[in-house]
Design an enzyme around this catalytic site. Structure first.
Site, PDB file in Angstrom:
ATOM      1  N   VAL A   1      -2.167 -34.840 -58.240  1.00 15.43           N
ATOM      2  CA  VAL A   1      -1.728 -34.754 -56.848  1.00 15.43           C
ATOM      3  C   VAL A   1      -0.314 -34.196 -56.799  1.00 15.43           C
ATOM      4  O   VAL A   1       0.637 -34.847 -57.247  1.00 15.43           O
ATOM      5  CB  VAL A   1      -1.774 -36.139 -56.170  1.00 15.43           C
ATOM      6  CG1 VAL A   1      -1.365 -36.020 -54.700  1.00 15.43           C
ATOM      7  CG2 VAL A   1      -3.170 -36.751 -56.278  1.00 15.43           C
TER       8      VAL A   1
ATOM      9  N   THR B   1      -3.931 -30.808 -54.322  1.00 17.00           N
ATOM     10  CA  THR B   1      -4.468 -31.799 -55.255  1.00 17.00           C
ATOM     11  C   THR B   1      -5.549 -31.114 -56.076  1.00 17.00           C
ATOM     12  O   THR B   1      -6.519 -30.588 -55.519  1.00 17.00           O
ATOM     13  CB  THR B   1      -5.068 -33.001 -54.506  1.00 17.00           C
ATOM     14  OG1 THR B   1      -4.021 -33.698 -53.824  1.00 17.00           O
ATOM     15  CG2 THR B   1      -5.765 -33.958 -55.462  1.00 17.00           C
TER      16      THR B   1
ATOM     17  N   GLY C   1       8.352 -35.760 -63.572  1.00 15.47           N
ATOM     18  CA  GLY C   1       7.144 -35.895 -62.779  1.00 15.47           C
ATOM     19  C   GLY C   1       5.915 -35.923 -63.669  1.00 15.47           C
ATOM     20  O   GLY C   1       5.879 -35.316 -64.755  1.00 15.47           O
ATOM     21  N   ALA C   2       4.882 -36.622 -63.208  1.00 13.69           N
ATOM     22  CA  ALA C   2       3.651 -36.725 -63.993  1.00 13.69           C
ATOM     23  C   ALA C   2       3.010 -35.368 -64.230  1.00 13.69           C
ATOM     24  O   ALA C   2       2.362 -35.144 -65.258  1.00 13.69           O
ATOM     25  CB  ALA C   2       2.668 -37.660 -63.271  1.00 13.69           C
ATOM     26  N   ASP C   3       3.185 -34.430 -63.288  1.00 12.81           N
ATOM     27  CA  ASP C   3       2.619 -33.094 -63.466  1.00 12.81           C
ATOM     28  C   ASP C   3       3.320 -32.345 -64.593  1.00 12.81           C
ATOM     29  O   ASP C   3       2.668 -31.650 -65.395  1.00 12.81           O
ATOM     30  CB  ASP C   3       2.692 -32.296 -62.165  1.00 12.81           C
ATOM     31  CG  ASP C   3       4.104 -32.230 -61.567  1.00 12.81           C
ATOM     32  OD1 ASP C   3       4.962 -33.059 -61.950  1.00 12.81           O
ATOM     33  OD2 ASP C   3       4.341 -31.357 -60.718  1.00 12.81           O
TER      34      ASP C   3
ATOM     35  N   ASP D   1       6.267 -23.704 -64.603  1.00 15.74           N
ATOM     36  CA  ASP D   1       5.284 -24.246 -63.674  1.00 15.74           C
ATOM     37  C   ASP D   1       5.674 -23.832 -62.258  1.00 15.74           C
ATOM     38  O   ASP D   1       6.704 -24.259 -61.733  1.00 15.74           O
ATOM     39  CB  ASP D   1       5.235 -25.771 -63.799  1.00 15.74           C
ATOM     40  CG  ASP D   1       4.106 -26.384 -62.987  1.00 15.74           C
ATOM     41  OD1 ASP D   1       3.376 -25.636 -62.310  1.00 15.74           O
ATOM     42  OD2 ASP D   1       3.951 -27.622 -63.033  1.00 15.74           O
TER      43      ASP D   1
ATOM     44  N   THR E   1       5.421 -26.208 -55.829  1.00 13.87           N
ATOM     45  CA  THR E   1       6.380 -26.365 -54.737  1.00 13.87           C
ATOM     46  C   THR E   1       7.786 -26.091 -55.259  1.00 13.87           C
ATOM     47  O   THR E   1       8.610 -25.475 -54.585  1.00 13.87           O
ATOM     48  CB  THR E   1       6.297 -27.782 -54.150  1.00 13.87           C
ATOM     49  OG1 THR E   1       4.958 -28.001 -53.701  1.00 13.87           O
ATOM     50  CG2 THR E   1       7.255 -27.957 -52.993  1.00 13.87           C
TER      51      THR E   1
END
Length: 259
Positions: free
Chosen positions: A7, A12, A108-110, A130, A133
């Site tokens: 997410v 997502t 961040g987890a991403d 990456d 956003t």
């Protein structure tokens, strides 16, 4: 089957894997921070229907979320769909990464998921770009997360430009016709795409100099990675599935612990 959900602020992303890690499907939906667990579950069921997959075959799930208001709702949706609580990327999860100093509890987890996948797939030192956003640059050396750079994302920049400048329209993000535009839209597209590519090239050079050694690989992911990196002067590998594949690897590393 293992279900992975990432997410992010805008999208997502959902991936379904068989037990060997082969992707059954990848898909994405718009992120909405106000959704209830039932609404999240309906969205996921729609993706299973779209891809002709059976949610009853899911034996485990993993969630990475950088939108705190949604974490509980998505986790509960996954529990309702699969009958098991998902593994949530955060403190206490084994990643195999050695994260430097004060970054340890701030990533961040991403970014963590991307870093795990890149470390497993590519030679070291590797820089992962990456493009979401935010546009992030993460340097990894032999499994050590050395640090990162965070810049405004390409899409965020053009949306802000259109919103704050009354005579500049909203535009599609696509390849410019030429470097010098002869109308407003062409000029904006050139600035966004070539400007973004120039920023990426410059940051690669600066990070390599700061590291003090050549980079073995630069890998880009995210929706806009193919467009922007195609205009860069550096050789950059585009790998669109890093987040999902990283989540599967994290699930594997923690599945025995979670049983």
């Amino acid at each position: 089957m293992i279900l992975a959900v990432n997410v992010c602020n805008a999208l997502t992303t959902v991936g379904l894997f068989d037990e060997r890690g082969k992707a059954v499907f990848y898909s994405s939906i718009q992120t909405s921070p106000d959704k209830t667990p039932d609404q999240c579950a309906i969205d996921f069921m729609g993706l299973f229907s779209l891809h002709h997959a059976n949610v009853g075959e899911v034996t485990g799930s993993i969630l990475a979320c950088v939108v705190p208001p949604l974490t509980a709702s998505v986790a509960e949706a996954l529990r309702r769909l699969t009958g098991r609580r998902p593994m949530v990327v955060g403190p206490g999860i084994k990643t195999g990464l050695n994260i430097r100093s004060d970054l340890h509890n701030q990533l961040g987890a991403d970014i963590v998921a991307c870093s795990v996948a890149v470390t497993a797939r590519y030679p070291s030192p590797v820089l992962v770009v990456d493009m979401g956003t935010a546009t992030t640059f993460s340097l990894l050396c032999d499994g050590v997360y050395e640090g990162c750079v965070i810049a405004a994302g390409i899409r965020l920049g053009v949306e802000a430009l259109s919103a704050r400048a009354a005579e500049l329209p909203a535009i599609a993000l696509e390849m410019p016709k030429a470097v010098l535009g002869h109308n407003t839209v062409d000029a904006m597209q050139s600035g966004v795409v070539y400007g973004g590519a120039g920023m990426v090239d410059s940051m690669i050079d600066r990070i390599a100099r700061a590291h003090g050694a050549p980079l073995a690989a630069v890998v880009a992911t995210g929706e806009l990675a193919p467009l922007i990196t195609g205009c860069c002067t550096h050789e950059i590998i585009c790998d669109p599935d890093l987040h999902m594949d990283g989540l599967f690897l994290i699930y594997q590393r923690n599945s025995k612990k979670s049983k």
